[in-house]
Write an enzyme that holds these catalytic residues in place. Structure first.
Site, PDB file in Angstrom:
ATOM      1  N   ASN A   1     -12.989  -3.315   1.959  1.00 46.41           N
ATOM      2  CA  ASN A   1     -14.020  -2.277   2.027  1.00 46.41           C
ATOM      3  C   ASN A   1     -14.921  -2.379   0.807  1.00 46.41           C
ATOM      4  OD1 ASN A   1     -13.116  -0.952   4.432  1.00 46.41           O
ATOM      5  ND2 ASN A   1     -11.393  -0.124   3.247  1.00 46.41           N
TER       6      ASN A   1
ATOM      7  N   ASP B   1       0.845  -1.187   0.000  1.00 48.48           N
ATOM      8  CA  ASP B   1       0.000   0.000   0.000  1.00 48.48           C
ATOM      9  C   ASP B   1       0.885   1.244   0.000  1.00 48.48           C
ATOM     10  OD1 ASP B   1      -3.214   0.526   0.932  1.00 48.48           O
ATOM     11  OD2 ASP B   1      -1.815   2.207   1.152  1.00 48.48           O
ATOM     12  N   ILE B   2       0.465   2.256  -0.745  1.00 46.79           N
ATOM     13  CA  ILE B   2       1.266   3.474  -0.885  1.00 46.79           C
ATOM     14  C   ILE B   2       1.264   4.299   0.402  1.00 46.79           C
ATOM     15  CG2 ILE B   2      -0.498   5.085  -1.779  1.00 46.79           C
ATOM     16  CD1 ILE B   2       1.532   5.698  -4.068  1.00 46.79           C
TER      17      ILE B   2
ATOM     18  N   HIS C   1     -10.270  -5.332  -3.685  1.00 45.19           N
ATOM     19  CA  HIS C   1      -8.949  -5.570  -3.097  1.00 45.19           C
ATOM     20  C   HIS C   1      -9.107  -5.948  -1.641  1.00 45.19           C
ATOM     21  CE1 HIS C   1      -9.907  -1.273  -2.764  1.00 45.19           C
ATOM     22  NE2 HIS C   1      -9.283  -1.289  -1.587  1.00 45.19           N
TER      23      HIS C   1
ATOM     24  N   HIS D   1      -6.984  -5.845   1.941  1.00 44.38           N
ATOM     25  CA  HIS D   1      -5.835  -5.324   2.681  1.00 44.38           C
ATOM     26  C   HIS D   1      -5.336  -6.425   3.605  1.00 44.38           C
ATOM     27  CE1 HIS D   1      -6.786  -0.878   2.099  1.00 44.38           C
ATOM     28  NE2 HIS D   1      -7.951  -1.431   1.787  1.00 44.38           N
TER      29      HIS D   1
ATOM     30  N   VAL E   1     -10.908   2.866  -3.872  1.00 44.78           N
ATOM     31  CA  VAL E   1     -10.524   2.395  -5.210  1.00 44.78           C
ATOM     32  C   VAL E   1     -11.530   1.336  -5.658  1.00 44.78           C
ATOM     33  CG1 VAL E   1      -8.722   1.321  -6.593  1.00 44.78           C
ATOM     34  CG2 VAL E   1      -8.085   2.857  -4.728  1.00 44.78           C
TER      35      VAL E   1
HETATM   36  P1  AMP Z   1      -9.850   1.315   0.085  1.00 41.80           P
HETATM   37  O1  AMP Z   1     -10.284   2.461   0.960  1.00 41.80           O
HETATM   38  O2  AMP Z   1     -10.133  -0.019   0.714  1.00 41.80           O
HETATM   39  O3  AMP Z   1     -10.393   1.451  -1.321  1.00 41.80           O
HETATM   40  O4  AMP Z   1      -8.272   1.394   0.035  1.00 41.80           O
HETATM   41  C1  AMP Z   1      -7.548   1.823  -1.071  1.00 41.80           C
HETATM   42  C2  AMP Z   1      -6.084   1.748  -0.690  1.00 41.80           C
HETATM   43  O5  AMP Z   1      -5.316   1.900  -1.861  1.00 41.80           O
HETATM   44  C3  AMP Z   1      -5.606   2.822   0.293  1.00 41.80           C
HETATM   45  O6  AMP Z   1      -5.064   2.200   1.454  1.00 41.80           O
HETATM   46  C4  AMP Z   1      -4.535   3.594  -0.499  1.00 41.80           C
HETATM   47  O7  AMP Z   1      -3.457   4.011   0.306  1.00 41.80           O
HETATM   48  C5  AMP Z   1      -4.123   2.557  -1.529  1.00 41.80           C
HETATM   49  N1  AMP Z   1      -3.569   3.089  -2.769  1.00 41.80           N
HETATM   50  C6  AMP Z   1      -4.082   4.062  -3.546  1.00 41.80           C
HETATM   51  N2  AMP Z   1      -3.301   4.252  -4.622  1.00 41.80           N
HETATM   52  C7  AMP Z   1      -2.286   3.363  -4.527  1.00 41.80           C
HETATM   53  C8  AMP Z   1      -1.164   3.051  -5.346  1.00 41.80           C
HETATM   54  N3  AMP Z   1      -0.912   3.699  -6.477  1.00 41.80           N
HETATM   55  N4  AMP Z   1      -0.328   2.064  -4.935  1.00 41.80           N
HETATM   56  C9  AMP Z   1      -0.556   1.400  -3.785  1.00 41.80           C
HETATM   57  N5  AMP Z   1      -1.607   1.637  -2.979  1.00 41.80           N
HETATM   58  C10 AMP Z   1      -2.457   2.611  -3.351  1.00 41.80           C
END
Ligand code: AMP
Length: 127
Positions: free
Chosen positions: A97, A39-40, A110, A112, A106
């Protein structure tokens, strides 16, 4: 076999772009069903995302519309990634989520994986 994408699926979402190789990620693992990367904005010492290769908006879409082989392959990959990260002994949290109430950011399904420290209570109360 991957089924047709939901009409709600946004092909320009950031994880779709990572899957197409248009933007980089810190890859942990990949196979025919899944891609895992850091995760970023990590929220624990280990914070890795595992995504299916198929175009699914969320857990709801994935569980309803993915094939049995995709679902099995994906969740096998999640467990494998946790073992690769060596978080299975001390324990980890797997979180997905779906939608507005869960603050899904996103719109590509996915999971986590959090680990590397005690993770506290399961759900924080809104404050
Ligand atoms: P969610 O709220 O479950 O949709 O989580 C989306 C996750 O994606 C968040 O924890 C962000 O930090 C992560 N994220 C967004 N863009 C990137 C990226 N380019 N590379 C890695 N993680 C990302």
């Amino acid at each position: 076999m991957t089924s047709a994408a939901s009409p709600d699926y946004d092909e320009s979402n950031i994880f779709a772009r990572i899957l197409r190789g248009e933007i980089p990620c810190k890859k942990v693992y990949e196979d025919g069903h899944a891609l895992a990367f850091h995760d970023i904005q990590p929220q624990a010492p280990v914070h890795v995302l595992v995504i299916p290769r198929g175009a699914y908006v969320s857990m709801d879409d994935f569980s309803a519309n993915a094939g049995d082989d995709e679902i099995a392959g994906f969740f096998r990959a999640v467990g494998k990634v946790a073992r690769m990260l060596e978080i299975e002994t001390d324990g980890y949290r797997m979180l997905a989520n779906h939608g507005r109430n869960a603050n899904q950011e996103v719109p590509h399904f996915h999971v986590h994986l959090f680990g590397g420290r005690p993770l506290g209570g399961m759900v924080r109360q809104p404050g």
